[in-house]
Design an enzyme around this catalytic site. Structure first.
Site, PDB file in Angstrom:
ATOM      1  N   GLY A   1      -2.494 -21.008  79.469  1.00  0.00           N
ATOM      2  CA  GLY A   1      -1.717 -19.911  79.824  1.00  0.00           C
ATOM      3  C   GLY A   1      -2.496 -18.549  79.403  1.00  0.00           C
ATOM      4  O   GLY A   1      -3.663 -18.148  79.618  1.00  0.00           O
ATOM      5  N   SER A   2      -1.802 -17.691  79.020  1.00  0.00           N
ATOM      6  CA  SER A   2      -2.193 -16.159  78.387  1.00  0.00           C
ATOM      7  C   SER A   2      -3.454 -16.406  77.651  1.00  0.00           C
ATOM      8  O   SER A   2      -4.524 -15.810  78.051  1.00  0.00           O
ATOM      9  CB  SER A   2      -1.045 -15.575  77.998  1.00  0.00           C
ATOM     10  N   GLN A   3      -3.152 -17.178  76.483  1.00  0.00           N
ATOM     11  CA  GLN A   3      -4.457 -17.314  75.639  1.00  0.00           C
ATOM     12  C   GLN A   3      -5.272 -18.186  75.951  1.00  0.00           C
ATOM     13  O   GLN A   3      -6.504 -17.931  76.228  1.00  0.00           O
ATOM     14  CB  GLN A   3      -3.888 -17.527  74.219  1.00  0.00           C
TER      15      GLN A   3
ATOM     16  N   HIS B   1      -1.718 -18.534  66.453  1.00  0.00           N
ATOM     17  CA  HIS B   1      -0.514 -18.112  65.564  1.00  0.00           C
ATOM     18  C   HIS B   1      -0.285 -19.145  64.591  1.00  0.00           C
ATOM     19  O   HIS B   1      -0.135 -20.300  64.872  1.00  0.00           O
ATOM     20  CB  HIS B   1       0.626 -17.836  66.783  1.00  0.00           C
TER      21      HIS B   1
ATOM     22  N   GLY C   1      -3.411 -12.504  76.079  1.00  0.00           N
ATOM     23  CA  GLY C   1      -4.495 -13.004  76.406  1.00  0.00           C
ATOM     24  C   GLY C   1      -5.266 -12.539  77.785  1.00  0.00           C
ATOM     25  O   GLY C   1      -6.446 -12.549  77.573  1.00  0.00           O
TER      26      GLY C   1
ATOM     27  N   GLU D   1       9.143   8.872  84.021  1.00  0.00           N
ATOM     28  CA  GLU D   1       9.179   9.705  82.758  1.00  0.00           C
ATOM     29  C   GLU D   1       9.079   8.773  81.496  1.00  0.00           C
ATOM     30  O   GLU D   1       8.225   8.797  80.451  1.00  0.00           O
ATOM     31  CB  GLU D   1      10.391  10.602  82.478  1.00  0.00           C
TER      32      GLU D   1
ATOM     33  N   GLU E   1       4.528   6.766  82.751  1.00  0.00           N
ATOM     34  CA  GLU E   1       3.499   7.756  81.747  1.00  0.00           C
ATOM     35  C   GLU E   1       3.516   7.198  80.373  1.00  0.00           C
ATOM     36  O   GLU E   1       2.175   7.579  79.749  1.00  0.00           O
ATOM     37  CB  GLU E   1       4.236   8.968  81.587  1.00  0.00           C
TER      38      GLU E   1
ATOM     39  N   SER F   1       1.046  18.751  75.787  1.00  0.00           N
ATOM     40  CA  SER F   1       1.346  20.653  75.384  1.00  0.00           C
ATOM     41  C   SER F   1       1.821  20.496  74.027  1.00  0.00           C
ATOM     42  O   SER F   1       2.411  19.659  73.283  1.00  0.00           O
ATOM     43  CB  SER F   1       2.348  20.695  76.288  1.00  0.00           C
TER      44      SER F   1
HETATM   45  N1  LIG Z   1       0.467 -14.476  74.647  1.00  0.00           N
HETATM   46  C1  LIG Z   1      -0.493 -14.121  73.921  1.00  0.00           C
HETATM   47  O1  LIG Z   1      -1.083 -13.081  74.238  1.00  0.00           O
HETATM   48  C2  LIG Z   1      -0.750 -14.473  72.379  1.00  0.00           C
HETATM   49  C3  LIG Z   1      -0.267 -15.549  72.206  1.00  0.00           C
HETATM   50  N2  LIG Z   1      -0.480 -16.191  71.081  1.00  0.00           N
HETATM   51  C4  LIG Z   1      -0.515 -17.473  70.705  1.00  0.00           C
HETATM   52  O2  LIG Z   1      -0.924 -18.589  71.490  1.00  0.00           O
HETATM   53  C5  LIG Z   1      -0.165 -19.607  71.794  1.00  0.00           C
HETATM   54  C6  LIG Z   1      -0.112 -19.950  73.051  1.00  0.00           C
HETATM   55  O3  LIG Z   1       0.712 -18.721  73.747  1.00  0.00           O
HETATM   56  P1  LIG Z   1       0.522 -18.234  75.061  1.00  0.00           P
HETATM   57  O4  LIG Z   1      -0.772 -18.340  75.501  1.00  0.00           O
HETATM   58  O5  LIG Z   1       1.318 -17.056  75.207  1.00  0.00           O
HETATM   59  O6  LIG Z   1       1.507 -19.624  75.868  1.00  0.00           O
HETATM   60  P2  LIG Z   1       1.734 -19.673  77.598  1.00  0.00           P
HETATM   61  O7  LIG Z   1       3.069 -19.877  77.540  1.00  0.00           O
HETATM   62  O8  LIG Z   1       1.155 -18.489  78.208  1.00  0.00           O
HETATM   63  O9  LIG Z   1       0.827 -21.017  77.885  1.00  0.00           O
HETATM   64  C7  LIG Z   1       1.287 -22.180  77.423  1.00  0.00           C
HETATM   65  C8  LIG Z   1       0.368 -23.221  78.167  1.00  0.00           C
HETATM   66  O10 LIG Z   1       0.884 -24.368  77.520  1.00  0.00           O
HETATM   67  C9  LIG Z   1       0.822 -25.357  78.650  1.00  0.00           C
HETATM   68  N3  LIG Z   1       2.060 -26.501  78.198  1.00  0.00           N
HETATM   69  C10 LIG Z   1       3.285 -26.046  78.064  1.00  0.00           C
HETATM   70  N4  LIG Z   1       3.808 -27.356  77.892  1.00  0.00           N
HETATM   71  C11 LIG Z   1       3.029 -28.351  77.459  1.00  0.00           C
HETATM   72  C12 LIG Z   1       2.897 -29.575  77.080  1.00  0.00           C
HETATM   73  N5  LIG Z   1       4.009 -30.402  77.013  1.00  0.00           N
HETATM   74  N6  LIG Z   1       1.877 -30.182  77.262  1.00  0.00           N
HETATM   75  C13 LIG Z   1       0.662 -29.785  77.578  1.00  0.00           C
HETATM   76  N7  LIG Z   1       0.671 -28.280  77.931  1.00  0.00           N
HETATM   77  C14 LIG Z   1       1.872 -27.748  77.994  1.00  0.00           C
HETATM   78  C15 LIG Z   1       1.327 -24.607  80.001  1.00  0.00           C
HETATM   79  O11 LIG Z   1       0.914 -25.306  81.096  1.00  0.00           O
HETATM   80  P3  LIG Z   1       2.003 -25.826  82.298  1.00  0.00           P
HETATM   81  O12 LIG Z   1       3.321 -25.201  81.857  1.00  0.00           O
HETATM   82  O13 LIG Z   1       1.235 -25.682  83.491  1.00  0.00           O
HETATM   83  O14 LIG Z   1       1.788 -27.140  81.616  1.00  0.00           O
HETATM   84  C16 LIG Z   1       0.523 -23.348  79.482  1.00  0.00           C
HETATM   85  O15 LIG Z   1      -0.761 -23.400  80.044  1.00  0.00           O
HETATM   86  C17 LIG Z   1       0.983 -19.411  70.978  1.00  0.00           C
HETATM   87  O16 LIG Z   1       0.903 -19.934  69.650  1.00  0.00           O
HETATM   88  C18 LIG Z   1       1.092 -17.895  70.770  1.00  0.00           C
HETATM   89  O17 LIG Z   1       1.962 -17.340  69.786  1.00  0.00           O
HETATM   90  C19 LIG Z   1      -1.228 -15.470  70.116  1.00  0.00           C
HETATM   91  C20 LIG Z   1      -1.579 -14.124  70.394  1.00  0.00           C
HETATM   92  C21 LIG Z   1      -1.269 -13.360  71.472  1.00  0.00           C
HETATM   93 MG   LIG Z   2       2.979 -13.281  68.956  1.00  0.00          MG
END
Ligand SMILES: NC(=O)C1=CN([C@@H]2O[C@H](COP(=O)(O)OP(=O)(O)OC[C@H]3O[C@@H](n4cnc5c(N)ncnc54)[C@H](OP(=O)(O)O)[C@@H]3O)[C@@H](O)[C@H]2O)C=CC1
Ligand SMILES: [Mg+2]
Ligand SMILES: CC(=O)[C@](C)(O)C(=O)O
Ligand SMILES: [Mg+2]
EC number: 1.1.1.86
Length: 331
Positions: free
Chosen positions: A26-28, A108, A134, A227, A231, A252
């Protein structure tokens, strides 16, 4: 004095010859897996077999496996799953593969700090937490830069936990910007506070309150959007580049005077007192309990409010206006 590490303090050799399982894409997960691979490290992404992201990760040139398979073959296991399900997946699909001397890591500290995951004593446990969403972790890495991060060691079985953590931080670009040494408690509490009181909760309510005030007074929603939301990025860019003083230098004198006179009437002593209460509820586990209980009943509050927020007028007017600015949409 906080210890800060940079590129010169980290050695990728501590990860060479090790398979790194990045659980989640996902994001990270996508950001860290791609950047580690681009840093010459051996990565396997762990996902559910039916994940829509499985094909995407493969298309991005990464090896993909189920979570158990990825954990079985990896020496370093990075848990980038949603915080609220990490405990369950850990018990069922990760812990069985934690052989002696492996690394269990996070971005985290929530699940370790609040006792949702209690690892065996024969593995290293640490976190490398980018202080960035991420998608910007990846963008900054791809541009040859990096975002700051935090590193903390919870368990150092091998005596090399911090070396491995710093190598990982270097692999995702964080040591370019600086990696601060902290603890799981401190990362968890400050991250939860920051996202609730400032970065996500506070900013979202400030934007909506400003927008609603103008619209209720009869001003066009488009004007209120530009606004009070559009911005803001430009203002925050200046703060990001050079602190509050750079922003105040660039705006300003009128705006700077208004900043000083009105700002404390918006964020009042009552607001500050509420921030202290929010921090207390993080520290004493109230938030963690509420969040875990919310997920035990399929997150009705999260889902209901998510729907209501998506229907806020600012989202509708913003979507229309952003159609005219296609350059805004980045990966
Ligand atoms: N988002 C951010 O920018 C930040 C996040 N963090 C930390 O990073 C960690 C991940 O967060 P984030 O990246 O936001 O998570 P996301 O929700 O963006 O991604 C979660 C991932 O986990 C997968 N997933 C969900 N359920 C399951 C499961 N049961 N088995 C296997 N894979 C699974 C999802 O894939 P799918 O659903 O396709 O299976 C997806 O790829 C957390 O601990 C968060 O606190 C830390 C700093 C910043
Ligand atoms: Mg956080
Ligand atoms: C992006 C980030 O650092 C947050 C807000 O802490 C998160 O997504 O959890
Ligand atoms: Mg954060």
């Amino acid at each position: 004095m906080v210890k800060v590490y940079y590129d010169a303090d980290a050695n990728l050799e501590f990860l060479k010859g090790k398979k790194i399982a990045v659980l989640g894409y996902g994001s990270q997960g996508h950001a860290q897996a791609q950047s580690l691979r681009d840093s010459g490290l051996d990565v396997v992404v762990g996902l559910r077999k039916d994940s829509a992201r499985w094909a995407k990760a493969e298309a991005d040139g990464l090896q993909v496996a189920t979570v158990p398979d990825a954990c079985a073959q990896a020496q370093v296991i990075q848990v980038l799953l949603p915080d609220e399900i990490q405990g369950r997946v850990y018990a069922e699909e990760i812990e069985p593969y934690l052989a002696e001397g492996k690394s269990l890591m996070f971005s985290h500290g929530f699940n370790i700090h609040f006792g949702q995951i209690v690892p065996p004593n024969y593995v290293d446990v640490f976190l490398v937490a980018p202080k960035s969403p991420g998608h910007l972790v990846r963008r900054m890495y791809a541009e040859g830069n990096g975002v700051p991060g935090l590193v903390a060691v919870h368990q150092d079985y091998t005596g090399k936990a911090k070396d491995i953590a710093l190598a990982y931080a270097k692999g995702i670009g964080c040591t370019k910007a600086g990696v601060f040494e902290t603890s799981f408690q401190e990362e968890t509490e400050t991250d939860l506070f920051g996202e609730q009181a400032v970065l996500c909760g506070g900013v979202s309510e400030l934007i909506k309150a400003g927008f609603d005030t103008l619209v209720e007074a009869g001003y066009a929603p488009e004007m209120a959007y530009f606004e009070c939301l559009h911005e803001l990025k430009l203002i925050v860019d200046l703060i990001y580049e050079g602190g509050l003083s750079r922003m105040r230098y660039s705006v300003s004198n009128t705006a700077e005077y208004g900043d000083y006179m009105i700002g404390p009437r918006i964020i009042t002593e009552e607001t500050r007192e509420e921030m202290r209460q929010v921090l207390l509820e993080i520290q004493d586990g109230t938030f963690a309990r509420n969040w875990m209980l919310e997920n035990q009943v399929k997150a009705p509050q999260l889902n209901a409010i998510r729907k209501m927020e998506a229907e806020h007028p600012i989202e509708e007017v913003g979507a229309e206006l952003r159609k005219m600015m296609p350059w805004l949409r980045k990966k």
